[in-house]
Design an enzyme around this catalytic site. Structure first.
Site, PDB file in Angstrom:
ATOM      1  N   GLY A 111     113.186 -22.604 -30.739  1.00 34.65           N
ATOM      2  CA  GLY A 111     111.800 -22.449 -30.698  1.00 34.65           C
ATOM      3  C   GLY A 111     111.351 -23.931 -31.426  1.00 34.65           C
ATOM      4  O   GLY A 111     111.827 -24.233 -32.594  1.00 34.65           O
TER       5      GLY A 111
ATOM      6  N   GLY B  71     108.506 -24.666 -32.408  1.00 36.97           N
ATOM      7  CA  GLY B  71     106.761 -24.188 -32.985  1.00 36.97           C
ATOM      8  C   GLY B  71     106.845 -24.943 -34.573  1.00 36.97           C
ATOM      9  O   GLY B  71     107.888 -25.719 -34.909  1.00 36.97           O
ATOM     10  N   PHE B  72     106.053 -24.510 -35.482  1.00 41.53           N
ATOM     11  CA  PHE B  72     106.173 -24.859 -36.766  1.00 41.53           C
ATOM     12  C   PHE B  72     107.419 -24.709 -37.472  1.00 41.53           C
ATOM     13  O   PHE B  72     107.884 -25.399 -38.207  1.00 41.53           O
ATOM     14  CB  PHE B  72     104.989 -24.322 -37.513  1.00 41.53           C
TER      15      PHE B  72
ATOM     16  N   GLU C  90      86.806 -17.669 -33.301  1.00 37.55           N
ATOM     17  CA  GLU C  90      86.828 -19.005 -33.110  1.00 37.55           C
ATOM     18  C   GLU C  90      86.124 -19.231 -31.472  1.00 37.55           C
ATOM     19  O   GLU C  90      85.472 -20.127 -31.191  1.00 37.55           O
ATOM     20  CB  GLU C  90      87.973 -19.680 -33.386  1.00 37.55           C
TER      21      GLU C  90
ATOM     22  N   ASP D 214     106.706 -16.618 -37.152  1.00 39.36           N
ATOM     23  CA  ASP D 214     105.939 -15.325 -36.690  1.00 39.36           C
ATOM     24  C   ASP D 214     106.910 -14.211 -36.560  1.00 39.36           C
ATOM     25  O   ASP D 214     106.549 -13.045 -36.715  1.00 39.36           O
ATOM     26  CB  ASP D 214     104.803 -15.649 -35.623  1.00 39.36           C
TER      27      ASP D 214
ATOM     28  N   ALA E   9     100.619 -20.457 -39.472  1.00 41.95           N
ATOM     29  CA  ALA E   9     101.332 -21.702 -39.428  1.00 41.95           C
ATOM     30  C   ALA E   9     101.924 -21.897 -40.626  1.00 41.95           C
ATOM     31  O   ALA E   9     103.130 -22.488 -40.644  1.00 41.95           O
ATOM     32  CB  ALA E   9     100.265 -22.851 -39.061  1.00 41.95           C
TER      33      ALA E   9
END
Lengths: 443, 443
Positions: free
Chosen positions: B14, B16-17, B178, B316, B327
């Site tokens: 992964g 991601g962050f 949002e 996550d 995040a």
């Protein structure tokens, strides 16, 4: 003055340069203009290759048609595809994106639907060799270019790696030449030092062209200089060749002597030819107008279809004096047709002057700091050509924000070789579409 | 020091962050890091809705992973999906985008694969209600939003027009809130005066949430304020409702009293829940680790899997003390796991301190000039919240150019309500893929 209850209805098919300039020419006329396009945006096609190569974003080269025409209060935009024209009833038949039908009556019809990629009867090539006409095509090509380097990095052997690092471009016109230059730049500069197992600079770029030179339309001297520039960039030119086969692993080409050669290349991009979209044939059938080999419609010197003074054909799909398929021709012919309608509305009875194309020149970008430009007697190449290219494109790019954005992106890209828009999407099992496909049918 | 011939192999699943921060924590360690991701980019997920709504381009929120990690000389990136883990042999099995298999041996494994959209067992909803987890999803949603207004303009009657002008959002978390704010802004400001038959401001935005409030994670006072702001924007809140059916024309929801209501809406967007991707279950099977209801893997206080000190689970997909899927949690847990490996390489024998999440706060943007921010005892909303939101997002956005680009795009969008990235693509019969599909099979 026209009757304000039922103003004269002008339908413009196509929101490209021709359609846009036709609509603009009618801005102050008491007519009701409808611009029909299969996409919701006006695309600045001359920079499409920069979207494909990751320099510009979609929004930098494509603006919503209705945003561009927002202040034209007599213009409506319709997202639909023209499927047929009833020239007796003066009605265009449209198909909406959801398949629904829509009829649009007209008093004047201006056709500027452009041309689409041609595979010369081999549409099956398209699966392995996307064309470069739409934003969708550009994002597909962006995905293929950058994914190829990723695949090379995890290739199981050197042979497979080289296949992924080989890019074949079919067609030596501006788009093919521009893409070839872009891929060599990406390989040699943008991706520099990003890969561990792959030397991206080793990427081979093969350019196949049926005629004896690239950029033939620019004339022999510039064509020679373009070929020299391309070779100095490391592009391998294969002139006077014809592609006979394309598959997932590469392509087969036939030389002038009839001998065939196989090239392994996991990425094949197609910019070799164009053909008219189906609506052109429908219009020709309905009006009895002739079409050239690529399907362009023969028009009278005033751009109308013989016997139908209410139907104007403009831009790439118009066949008149072998004018080339250039943005500039589309703009001028679209504006001419719009003016012709305006003059008719104003009741001018004078016979209009025949359409005359004023050749402001044409330009092709080859790589950083190198372009060829032909403008009348002027033949520019190298850095001077590049400056001329820059000026021309900034002058014609639609909208101030696009210009500013493009200048910023170009500046950064020129100085650092980096490209901001490299992100590509891959529909996989995890996206909504993928999930829905693998879902069990509802009970 | 490690043996330089065979440095310790760290595989990070992964990009991601979590994965990115793990890789960064290992930057100066004599280890060989491989970051595996199914996409070639690192996505700044908190701004994905702005890409969907046409404010930002893909490249402004997604950078190539290997470009982000270019200066990390001990890191390689691999574009592939992890399909299984052999914890005995310490090998991860991967599938490349072309279906090819790849095996990757590891000494340390850091898992940060994130979560995907959950339809709570109704994957068939996905076809009509895309989720919002990937760049592909964002472009799909962008297409659906802007196309809906186009379809409304050519609708055959008022009923169909209203269906196209109705947007249903399922899920009242930050993403749903949002998106709701964005669609109201697009309808009321961005598209102002662009349509002739449609009053875009009449667009209805329905927000469905299973619990009794939106943004529940922000605490009751902010949740109330967010609801008030949304209502003042014209968003219709339907709290304590559960979606039982989604089709091409709308959705059916069930209230707390069991009564069902039907809503006609041609656009349904799904942000209601998440579930672990299949690799989490594979890892749980291989290690005997437990999973929570959504599939997150239970970890020890040091983020390792019970009985497998060489396997760390972060971000996550990690289940620890009910930490939220933010995040900030991903960044901190990824960095923690990276540091743990670094300390082990350095030969530190001291028992590591358990992972502790330092809550720096969370933020959700509602509309122009309005956001809610919770940071410890601080509860901000309205314009102050918006300024805090701005500061937080600029601080964490990856890369200077992204920050500069985002600030420019936000400034223009804030002042003029226009959105630069409205262009959307529609694959149709004329794109290469469409052409190839309709081509006759080769003889």
């Amino acid at each position: 003055m026209q009757d304000h209850i039922t103003p004269r209805r002008v339908v413009i098919l196509g929101g490209g340069f021709a359609g846009l300039f036709a609509a603009r020419a009618l801005r102050r006329s008491p007519v009701a203009v409808t611009v029909v396009d299969r996409r919701a945006h006006h695309l600045f096609q001359p920079l499409l290759y920069q979207c494909a190569s990751g320099i510009l974003s979609e929004g930098q080269i494509a603006q919503p048609l209705r945003a561009v025409l927002r202040r034209h209060h007599n213009v409506s935009c319709v997202l639909a595809e023209a499927t047929d024209v009833d020239v007796g009833a003066q009605v265009v038949h449209l198909r909406r994106p959801d398949g629904g039908a829509l009829d649009l009556p007209y008093d004047d019809l201006i056709v500027g639907v452009g041309m689409r990629q041609s595979y010369f009867g081999h549409d099956e090539f398209a699966a392995h060799a996307p064309g470069m006409k739409t934003l969708h095509d550009a994002l597909d090509i962006r995905r293929r270019i950058y994914r190829a380097f990723e695949m090379a990095e995890t290739a199981s052997d050197a042979g497979e790696r080289q296949e992924w690092l080989t890019f074949a471009l079919v067609g030596g016109g501006p788009t093919g030449v521009e893409l070839a230059g872009q891929i060599r730049e990406i390989a040699g500069h943008t991706l520099d030092r990003e890969f561990r197992k792959t030397d991206s600079a080793q990427a081979r770029v093969l350019l196949f062209e049926g005629s004896g030179e690239v950029l033939g339309a620019f004339g022999h001297p510039l064509a020679l200089r373009a070929a020299r520039t391309l070779r100095s960039l490391g592009v391998e030119l294969h002139l006077s060749t014809r592609v006979t086969e394309v598959d997932v692993h590469g392509l087969t080409v036939e030389g002038q002597d009839g001998a065939t050669t196989r090239f392994d290349a996991r990425t094949v991009l197609w910019t070799a030819g164009v053909e008219a979209p189906p609506i052109a044939a429908a219009l020709a059938r309905a009006t009895g107008a002739g079409q050239d080999r690529a399907g362009r419609i023969f028009v009278e010197p005033d751009l109308t279809v013989p016997g139908h003074p209410e139907i104007h054909v403009t831009g790439d799909v118009m066949s008149l004096n072998k004018l080339p398929g250039l943005a500039e021709v589309a703009m001028q012919s679209g504006a001419y047709a719009g003016r012709a309608v305006r003059h008719a509305v104003e009741g001018r009875t004078k016979q209009p002057k025949p359409f005359r194309y004023l050749d402001l020149g044409s330009a092709a970008y080859i790589s950083r700091g190198k372009a060829v430009v032909k403008a009348g007697p002027l033949h520019l190449s190298g850095a001077v050509g590049w400056l001329a290219w820059l000026f021309i494109h900034l002058a014609f790019l639609t909208g101030f924000r696009s210009r500013l954005g493009a200048v910023l992106s170009w500046s950064v890209s020129f100085v650092t070789s980096s490209r901001r828009e490299r992100a590509f999407t891959m529909p996989d099992a995890d996206t909504s579409a993928g999930r829905a496909q693998s879902a069990p049918p509802p009970p």
